[in-house]
Design a protein around this motif. Structure first.
Motif, PDB file in Angstrom:
ATOM      1  N   LEU A 102      -7.582  19.546 -29.111  1.00 27.15           N
ATOM      2  CA  LEU A 102      -6.464  18.911 -28.423  1.00 27.15           C
ATOM      3  C   LEU A 102      -6.248  19.573 -27.063  1.00 27.15           C
ATOM      4  O   LEU A 102      -6.236  20.800 -26.949  1.00 27.15           O
ATOM      5  CB  LEU A 102      -5.201  19.037 -29.275  1.00 27.15           C
ATOM      6  CG  LEU A 102      -4.013  18.193 -28.850  1.00 27.15           C
ATOM      7  CD1 LEU A 102      -4.354  16.707 -28.926  1.00 27.15           C
ATOM      8  CD2 LEU A 102      -2.813  18.487 -29.735  1.00 27.15           C
ATOM      9  N   GLY A 103      -6.122  18.746 -26.038  1.00 26.37           N
ATOM     10  CA  GLY A 103      -5.902  19.251 -24.692  1.00 26.37           C
ATOM     11  C   GLY A 103      -7.170  19.413 -23.874  1.00 26.37           C
ATOM     12  O   GLY A 103      -7.114  19.809 -22.713  1.00 26.37           O
ATOM     13  N   TYR A 104      -8.317  19.115 -24.467  1.00 29.14           N
ATOM     14  CA  TYR A 104      -9.600  19.249 -23.770  1.00 29.14           C
ATOM     15  C   TYR A 104     -10.285  17.895 -23.662  1.00 29.14           C
ATOM     16  O   TYR A 104     -10.107  17.029 -24.512  1.00 29.14           O
ATOM     17  CB  TYR A 104     -10.498  20.284 -24.463  1.00 29.14           C
ATOM     18  CG  TYR A 104      -9.920  21.659 -24.336  1.00 29.14           C
ATOM     19  CD1 TYR A 104     -10.231  22.454 -23.245  1.00 29.14           C
ATOM     20  CD2 TYR A 104      -9.010  22.142 -25.270  1.00 29.14           C
ATOM     21  CE1 TYR A 104      -9.664  23.708 -23.093  1.00 29.14           C
ATOM     22  CE2 TYR A 104      -8.443  23.398 -25.119  1.00 29.14           C
ATOM     23  CZ  TYR A 104      -8.768  24.173 -24.036  1.00 29.14           C
ATOM     24  OH  TYR A 104      -8.203  25.410 -23.883  1.00 29.14           O
ATOM     25  N   ARG A 105     -11.078  17.746 -22.625  1.00 28.78           N
ATOM     26  CA  ARG A 105     -11.756  16.474 -22.372  1.00 28.78           C
ATOM     27  C   ARG A 105     -12.848  16.219 -23.414  1.00 28.78           C
ATOM     28  O   ARG A 105     -13.619  17.119 -23.732  1.00 28.78           O
ATOM     29  CB  ARG A 105     -12.375  16.463 -20.976  1.00 28.78           C
ATOM     30  CG  ARG A 105     -11.345  16.448 -19.874  1.00 28.78           C
ATOM     31  CD  ARG A 105     -11.918  16.245 -18.483  1.00 28.78           C
ATOM     32  NE  ARG A 105     -13.353  16.239 -18.395  1.00 28.78           N
ATOM     33  CZ  ARG A 105     -14.052  16.991 -17.557  1.00 28.78           C
ATOM     34  NH1 ARG A 105     -13.444  17.810 -16.730  1.00 28.78           N
ATOM     35  NH2 ARG A 105     -15.358  16.919 -17.528  1.00 28.78           N
ATOM     36  N   PRO A 106     -12.921  14.985 -23.881  1.00 28.39           N
ATOM     37  CA  PRO A 106     -13.995  14.643 -24.823  1.00 28.39           C
ATOM     38  C   PRO A 106     -15.322  14.471 -24.099  1.00 28.39           C
ATOM     39  O   PRO A 106     -15.363  14.287 -22.885  1.00 28.39           O
ATOM     40  CB  PRO A 106     -13.520  13.310 -25.416  1.00 28.39           C
ATOM     41  CG  PRO A 106     -12.615  12.727 -24.380  1.00 28.39           C
ATOM     42  CD  PRO A 106     -11.987  13.896 -23.660  1.00 28.39           C
ATOM     43  N   LYS A 107     -16.390  14.541 -24.861  1.00 26.36           N
ATOM     44  CA  LYS A 107     -17.757  14.277 -24.384  1.00 26.36           C
ATOM     45  C   LYS A 107     -18.223  15.232 -23.293  1.00 26.36           C
ATOM     46  O   LYS A 107     -19.041  14.892 -22.467  1.00 26.36           O
ATOM     47  CB  LYS A 107     -17.893  12.826 -23.931  1.00 26.36           C
ATOM     48  CG  LYS A 107     -17.454  11.851 -25.010  1.00 26.36           C
ATOM     49  CD  LYS A 107     -18.250  10.603 -24.997  1.00 26.36           C
ATOM     50  CE  LYS A 107     -17.709   9.659 -26.024  1.00 26.36           C
ATOM     51  NZ  LYS A 107     -18.398   9.546 -27.220  1.00 26.36           N
ATOM     52  N   VAL A 108     -17.683  16.455 -23.297  1.00 35.13           N
ATOM     53  CA  VAL A 108     -18.106  17.465 -22.329  1.00 35.13           C
ATOM     54  C   VAL A 108     -19.138  18.391 -22.964  1.00 35.13           C
ATOM     55  O   VAL A 108     -20.144  18.718 -22.352  1.00 35.13           O
ATOM     56  CB  VAL A 108     -16.895  18.277 -21.809  1.00 35.13           C
ATOM     57  CG1 VAL A 108     -17.347  19.444 -20.951  1.00 35.13           C
ATOM     58  CG2 VAL A 108     -15.949  17.373 -21.035  1.00 35.13           C
ATOM     59  N   MET A 109     -18.899  18.772 -24.203  1.00 41.87           N
ATOM     60  CA  MET A 109     -19.787  19.730 -24.871  1.00 41.87           C
ATOM     61  C   MET A 109     -21.066  19.047 -25.347  1.00 41.87           C
ATOM     62  O   MET A 109     -21.018  18.000 -25.982  1.00 41.87           O
ATOM     63  CB  MET A 109     -19.065  20.356 -26.068  1.00 41.87           C
ATOM     64  CG  MET A 109     -19.862  21.463 -26.700  1.00 41.87           C
ATOM     65  SD  MET A 109     -18.859  22.420 -27.820  1.00 41.87           S
ATOM     66  CE  MET A 109     -20.102  22.876 -29.007  1.00 41.87           C
ATOM     67  N   PRO A 110     -22.204  19.656 -25.043  1.00 42.85           N
ATOM     68  CA  PRO A 110     -23.472  19.093 -25.531  1.00 42.85           C
ATOM     69  C   PRO A 110     -23.648  19.355 -27.031  1.00 42.85           C
ATOM     70  O   PRO A 110     -23.090  20.302 -27.576  1.00 42.85           O
ATOM     71  CB  PRO A 110     -24.522  19.853 -24.721  1.00 42.85           C
ATOM     72  CG  PRO A 110     -23.873  21.144 -24.377  1.00 42.85           C
ATOM     73  CD  PRO A 110     -22.400  20.850 -24.227  1.00 42.85           C
TER      74      PRO A 110
END
Length: 140
Positions: A102-110
């Motif tokens: 929660l609070g972090y952008r989705p689809k950033v982490m590989p």
């Protein structure tokens, strides 16, 4: 119930205790070596470019003080609580878009892969990554 959990419960240990945890209690030097290997894996796979071990904010959440606690995540747009444990860590590495902190952008982490032995080493690091102490502010 896996074999190690069954063994631990039969020997009078709390249910759910892993053999790694038992060995770590008995031999702190081994646990320290595991943590060093786990941190090396985090560096090699660039995890610490976005996450921290000391509580500092980054592109991804800090690992400090989170292991063993409940964390809020978005699952299909819904807020849900998850226990930050080895299973959650594995899911976060292998399917990072399914449960987004929660609070972090989705689809950033590989997406990644992690085997059981390496996961135990990374868990040793995260257990040692304590939340930073807060200091009181104000006038005396």
């Amino acid at each position: 119930m896996d074999m190690m959990t069954r063994w631990a419960s039969l020997c009078g240990f709390v249910s759910g205790v892993s053999l790694v945890s038992l060995v770590a209690l008995a031999c702190p030097a081994w646990a320290s070596d595991q943590a060093k290997a786990g941190e090396a894996w985090l560096v090699k796979h660039h995890c610490l470019r976005c996450h921290s071990l000391d509580g500092k904010a980054g592109i991804g959440p800090s690992f400090a003080g989170r292991f063993g606690k409940d964390v809020m995540v978005l699952v299909g747009g819904r807020k849900e609580s998850r226990r930050f444990d080895a299973a959650y860590l594995r899911r976060s590495i292998e399917k990072p878009h399914d449960e987004v902190a929660l609070g972090y952008r989705p689809k950033v982490m590989p997406r990644g892969k992690i085997d059981d032995a390496t996961l135990a080493k990374v868990v040793a690091v995260l257990k040692a990554a304590k939340a930073p102490a807060t200091t009181a502010t104000g006038s005396w």
